[in-house]
Design a protein around this motif. Structure first.
Motif, PDB file in Angstrom:
ATOM      1  N   ASN A 269     -14.339  -2.089  29.298  1.00 56.26           N
ATOM      2  CA  ASN A 269     -13.537  -3.338  29.490  1.00 56.26           C
ATOM      3  C   ASN A 269     -11.863  -2.716  28.867  1.00 56.26           C
ATOM      4  O   ASN A 269     -10.980  -3.519  28.750  1.00 56.26           O
ATOM      5  N   LYS A 270     -11.751  -1.538  28.572  1.00 58.78           N
ATOM      6  CA  LYS A 270     -10.541  -0.908  27.980  1.00 58.78           C
ATOM      7  C   LYS A 270      -9.310  -0.740  29.000  1.00 58.78           C
ATOM      8  O   LYS A 270      -9.693  -0.465  30.203  1.00 58.78           O
ATOM      9  N   CYS A 271      -8.404  -0.835  28.417  1.00 61.66           N
ATOM     10  CA  CYS A 271      -7.187  -0.388  29.369  1.00 61.66           C
ATOM     11  C   CYS A 271      -6.411   0.703  28.337  1.00 61.66           C
ATOM     12  O   CYS A 271      -6.043   0.437  27.060  1.00 61.66           O
ATOM     13  N   PHE A 272      -6.367   1.847  28.817  1.00 61.86           N
ATOM     14  CA  PHE A 272      -5.774   2.913  28.155  1.00 61.86           C
ATOM     15  C   PHE A 272      -4.237   3.182  28.728  1.00 61.86           C
ATOM     16  O   PHE A 272      -4.125   3.270  29.999  1.00 61.86           O
ATOM     17  N   LEU A 273      -3.230   3.386  27.924  1.00 64.97           N
ATOM     18  CA  LEU A 273      -1.999   3.357  28.122  1.00 64.97           C
ATOM     19  C   LEU A 273      -1.199   4.775  27.712  1.00 64.97           C
ATOM     20  O   LEU A 273      -1.890   5.030  26.529  1.00 64.97           O
ATOM     21  N   HIS A 274      -0.431   5.418  28.649  1.00 63.69           N
ATOM     22  CA  HIS A 274       0.077   6.448  27.878  1.00 63.69           C
ATOM     23  C   HIS A 274       1.371   6.650  28.423  1.00 63.69           C
ATOM     24  O   HIS A 274       1.929   6.246  29.390  1.00 63.69           O
ATOM     25  N   ILE A 275       2.575   7.029  27.313  1.00 62.47           N
ATOM     26  CA  ILE A 275       3.997   6.948  27.898  1.00 62.47           C
ATOM     27  C   ILE A 275       4.761   8.011  27.507  1.00 62.47           C
ATOM     28  O   ILE A 275       4.609   8.720  26.507  1.00 62.47           O
ATOM     29  N   GLN A 276       5.432   8.452  28.486  1.00 57.88           N
ATOM     30  CA  GLN A 276       6.412   9.610  28.575  1.00 57.88           C
ATOM     31  C   GLN A 276       7.842   9.218  28.751  1.00 57.88           C
ATOM     32  O   GLN A 276       8.187   8.272  29.597  1.00 57.88           O
ATOM     33  N   LYS A 277       8.580   9.940  28.053  1.00 55.00           N
ATOM     34  CA  LYS A 277      10.172   9.752  28.651  1.00 55.00           C
ATOM     35  C   LYS A 277      10.507  11.139  29.280  1.00 55.00           C
ATOM     36  O   LYS A 277      10.376  12.246  28.495  1.00 55.00           O
ATOM     37  N   GLU A 278      10.909  11.304  30.455  1.00 59.30           N
ATOM     38  CA  GLU A 278      11.175  12.472  31.143  1.00 59.30           C
ATOM     39  C   GLU A 278      12.227  12.195  32.204  1.00 59.30           C
ATOM     40  O   GLU A 278      12.171  11.327  33.061  1.00 59.30           O
ATOM     41  N   ASN A 279      13.298  13.073  32.106  1.00 56.49           N
ATOM     42  CA  ASN A 279      14.089  12.976  33.225  1.00 56.49           C
ATOM     43  C   ASN A 279      14.908  11.603  33.318  1.00 56.49           C
ATOM     44  O   ASN A 279      15.155  11.039  34.273  1.00 56.49           O
ATOM     45  N   GLY A 280      15.289  11.064  32.367  1.00 57.63           N
ATOM     46  CA  GLY A 280      15.823   9.604  32.233  1.00 57.63           C
ATOM     47  C   GLY A 280      15.180   8.638  32.714  1.00 57.63           C
ATOM     48  O   GLY A 280      15.507   7.505  32.812  1.00 57.63           O
ATOM     49  N   GLN A 281      13.732   8.691  32.746  1.00 64.41           N
ATOM     50  CA  GLN A 281      12.827   7.504  33.197  1.00 64.41           C
ATOM     51  C   GLN A 281      11.658   7.610  31.972  1.00 64.41           C
ATOM     52  O   GLN A 281      11.349   8.261  31.632  1.00 64.41           O
ATOM     53  N   LEU A 282      11.347   6.123  32.009  1.00 64.92           N
ATOM     54  CA  LEU A 282      10.365   5.884  31.133  1.00 64.92           C
ATOM     55  C   LEU A 282       9.109   5.736  32.072  1.00 64.92           C
ATOM     56  O   LEU A 282       9.139   5.007  33.019  1.00 64.92           O
ATOM     57  N   VAL A 283       7.924   6.580  31.672  1.00 63.10           N
ATOM     58  CA  VAL A 283       6.973   6.478  32.601  1.00 63.10           C
ATOM     59  C   VAL A 283       5.647   6.201  31.746  1.00 63.10           C
ATOM     60  O   VAL A 283       5.378   6.521  30.742  1.00 63.10           O
ATOM     61  N   ILE A 284       5.050   5.270  32.593  1.00 60.91           N
ATOM     62  CA  ILE A 284       3.813   4.876  31.714  1.00 60.91           C
ATOM     63  C   ILE A 284       2.470   4.987  32.781  1.00 60.91           C
ATOM     64  O   ILE A 284       2.610   4.426  33.851  1.00 60.91           O
ATOM     65  N   TYR A 285       1.456   5.356  32.081  1.00 56.50           N
ATOM     66  CA  TYR A 285       0.285   5.627  32.992  1.00 56.50           C
ATOM     67  C   TYR A 285      -0.751   4.274  32.281  1.00 56.50           C
ATOM     68  O   TYR A 285      -0.793   4.189  31.044  1.00 56.50           O
ATOM     69  N   SER A 286      -1.416   3.758  33.257  1.00 54.29           N
ATOM     70  CA  SER A 286      -2.428   3.017  32.712  1.00 54.29           C
ATOM     71  C   SER A 286      -3.650   3.193  33.586  1.00 54.29           C
ATOM     72  O   SER A 286      -3.772   3.607  34.686  1.00 54.29           O
ATOM     73  N   ALA A 287      -4.867   3.107  32.843  1.00 53.32           N
ATOM     74  CA  ALA A 287      -6.143   3.237  33.509  1.00 53.32           C
ATOM     75  C   ALA A 287      -7.257   2.389  32.977  1.00 53.32           C
ATOM     76  O   ALA A 287      -7.234   1.766  31.866  1.00 53.32           O
TER      77      ALA A 287
END
Lengths: 322, 322, 322, 322
Positions: A269-287
């Motif tokens: 039942n989890k949600c994992f997130l990972h966050i990067q800053k790259e090329n002027g963008q905030l990028v969020i992955y979620s699974a």
């Protein structure tokens, strides 16, 4: 130990089955019946053979409301309203609907995304469980939007497992077609965008950016992957703090320091997130797992909250890992 | 029939093997030798067992240049330059390099993307074969950029099969990890962006938009899927005409009227495109086989062009379809 | 170059599509029409989108017999007989039927397994193309049975790709069910046993051993793997010589010295065999592509033989390899 | 509630990780440490990222024996003996070894297959956990052999997921190789045959039939499928009664009336069996998850038995189902 008299309506489908898998081992649940029109009189293990050894239940097409304290509705989209008009559950019965029908919070329903609405859910009797893509996208973006970080288009690509399309057979669910294949559907128009925007407006009334969402059919059975990004001038650390603070009381949603991959959460039942800053963008992955955090697991989480139980009860699930 | 004395250097890897699969049946090729340092003295069918019945060749680690009219270089990235310094092929020998080393068109190399550079390739002796993601992305966007349609950020998500990472073993190529999994790598910084931008500048000297490219590891072995979009105020029909005109002489690149999926091109040298206008964006999908149109197939296409053969010779490949 | 006027009946299904993929590039074929009742009036590329760029054909539901020199029948099992009663092809027309209907060699049909019946096929006008499992099992065992090596039960396990079950949707062809799954069907009673036993009796009138065949549903789309074994007191070398001799004139069937795996033959018309002696048993593995050597590829091989062409014409197919 | 001080040695590998996944949620376990030489000082979630949110443990390379009541050994095969010579656990410490080293019941170890040895395991301090194929095959055949039904060769085909080969990289564990592929290894000589025959001799001292076991590498990550058969003159009902009686006290092992498939048990500690009588043979299918009932799940089951807990404690696992 508190035991709650519980029923599942529409229990023969994918989300219904997943509910049964969780409820048969939930310590506070008395599973009163599993309802299905199409499978009435047949063993539950006929439709969900993996439950052999866990339950002797037989599907019924009768809807008893008497004494039912909690009911999960796993009916096809569009059928819940009619169902509730025809069957009167008690005013204290907790109704958790997994369809899209009341996600607009009409008819007294609360939108059941615990990370956003936990306090309301604890007092709710009618809960509209979020959609799977909607859960993955909202958990990826809610903290940033609540804090006003998002002031431009948000670009989202999402990949869903085949179980998201349910049990019915179709060309795109044929094994020979889907294996090792990839394709896009409902470009920019996925029906979950509606509930997503509703939540984002609630979190931040000034939010009016566009969400450009590319949904992919993935060649796996379970899981949803989201990549979302938008222009961001701040530092990564700032974003990490905002996310960490936002989810500090949420036992299933975690920001990982490391790269993530989808199978880390499959069958949980989890949600994992990972966050990067790259090329002027905030990028969020979620699974997430689309059938659990994206459907039946979250429904049980809402059930736990509505009954004052520990949010994780019955949801300490072992991930598939491989 | 013209027969061209041909050699393959670095023939034991994935792209080398794929070259051999094509060349053993190419009607204009005399395959003189297959070179490999690591496999010298062993049968080619030891490394590429599917070729049993097609070739009796044995790998050699000797590089004969005498009389060789065409040589394919399948060496690891960074090793081609040194190799060519140590081995002098005749000035008329056609050299087709599959590594990244000369994709900047240094040392007299021509960038071997036939849909863009066909005329130059026909007269080239040194051809730098494009990267796989680079091929998929350029074919998706080249017509629009050449026509000046792109004046804002381009958003690209791409999904690659595992063979893109080659034969070497790594955590992310482990079956137990990758099966039914999904993850992102080299966010916004993929090395192919360099050659892509070079081409786009050549097509349109005013082009200076940003390409935001999210590369996914797909859980399939062969193929690349690209979704690319940018703001576009024109009509879909206008775009369709531009694309149709741009590719009218390209026998492998087709704009499909219908939705496409990846497996339509797997095991072929084709590139299929599909175009939508939605939400103010022009959206282009492209699908190729990373080892064929994205590597060895395109190398043979370049070989055909350089020798004045029909571009499709030896490349009428049956798709896997399922 | 000889050009043969050719038609495909039932061209919208899996084997029909695979025939079209082969025939559009076959140098001796003039493809006159592709027949389909369900798809009449629609483009062939509508059903087989991978053929975009290869054909502009439109399905017809009319069956022209005039001037047709070769016709492939890809109708559902049981419908061929009625079809041939209603449509009279010329007495010189070569009819190649891919259904089960005439595999008993009734009505003047020859069983089209080239490794066994090559001489007869060369003179045949009516050819019954073998089943996929039947091809894999017969090629694994024919040499041993012809030589009288088999005097006891033969144990066979076979694993088939999902395309063996055709285009129709069913529970066991649902992606969510079949992915990463395994199951057995038609234990010991698979319908192909009939044609297998017929051939074995023809090869050796004394053969009366039992074949215990366990058919598995594999979680891949293309291919058939067979493991067959029986008690054998001789030496491995003896068996290898028998097999090598038996297949010495067969360009698609090869005995590999090394271990084999299924993907070595996928997307080709090859059959790879590997033989071991272990624990008093002679063990033969065979691998084919069910849609090619197990269906449409073998049909084209039979076509080549019947028209006096090189057996491999149009069948030098690149394997998928990965 | 009883809390047992527990350690895991060799906790960075596949079976070690799977143990941790179970133990972090086991109500009677105090997980004292997770040992790994290669990963010492690193977070457990570094190797097993799915455990994020479940544990803050850091791997240690120190082996504390003081106060440890239960220790699971997940060392590579051949290393357990040396390890136990170098580290003296208390005489009351329950040692559960997952390697092959003591499956011959040497050094006071009990073979830990609960369906056969439950009474002994309840009193054991040293338990040798069975192999994965060994578990699947023994559970398929034990009742028949114990009852003397088997008097002829037993034919077994088995298909294993890739996790059976562990974390190490090899050609046959490469995704590009294994996807959609099939192959056989260790024909008739698999190392698990030894422990299988030992058990069968214990169950029935007259048993001396041969087991002809064909092990397949399956293209899935988790699970083992077994098909086993032997000549049988009795009725199916007789066999069903024998199996039902044999497993009547075993909460994880069930004989299904219906056909079974592998995914019904994946991610659980269950073994599902299905039995057919066909062609004079009794045919038994068995399905387990190789990492759970075939390794770490069974280890926890043994732990439960050795400590007098309910056999299912911590093992009510939700199946993956899809």
């Amino acid at each position: 130990m508190k035991r709650i008299k519980t029923a599942v309506i529409g229990a023969a489908g994918y989300t219904g089955g997943e509910l049964l898998r969780l409820l048969v081992h939930h310590p506070n649940v008395d599973l009163m019946y599993a309802h299905s029109n199409s499978q009435k009189g047949k063993k539950v293990t006929n439709s969900h053979p993996d439950l052999l050894g866990d339950t002797e239940l037989v599907f019924t097409d009768e809807v008893s409301t008497e004494g039912i304290e909690a009911v999960f509705l796993g009916l096809p989209h569009g059928q819940t309203k009619g169902f509730l008009e025809n069957h009167s559950f008690g005013s204290d019965t907790v109704i958790i609907d997994l369809s899209t029908d009341f996600r607009d919070e009409s008819n007294g329903f609360t939108y059941g995304l615990p990370e956003i609405n936990k306090a309301k859910i604890k007092n709710a009797k009618k809960i509209a469980n979020p959609g799977c893509f909607a859960t993955g996208i909202q958990l990826a973006l809610a903290p940033a939007i609540a804090k006003g970080l998002v002031n431009d288009n948000v670009h989202v690509s999402g990949i869903t497992g085949s179980t998201g399309a349910g049990k019915s057979l179709s060309e795109t669910s044929h094994f020979s077609y889907r294996l090792s294949n990839m394709s896009v559907y409902k470009l920019f128009t996925h029906q979950h965008l509606k509930e997503i925007k509703q939540t984002f407006s609630q979190l931040n009334k000034d939010f009016n950016s566009d969400l450009l969402f590319v949904p992919y059919r993935g060649n796996f059975a379970r899981g949803i992957w989201i990549t979302a990004y938008f222009p961001f001038e701040g530092e990564l650390e700032e974003a990490l703090e905002i996310y960490s603070e936002f989810y500090k009381n949420d036992p299933f949603t975690h920001v990982s320091e490391n790269d993530i991959d989808l199978k880390q959460v499959v069958n949980t039942n989890k949600c994992f997130l990972h966050i990067q800053k790259e090329n002027g963008q905030l990028v969020i992955y979620s699974a997430i797992d689309n059938l659990l955090k994206g459907a039946s697991g979250q429904a049980v989480q809402n059930f736990n909250l509505a009954f004052g139980l520990d949010e994780k009860t019955g949801l300490n699930l072992k991930s598939i890992a491989f």
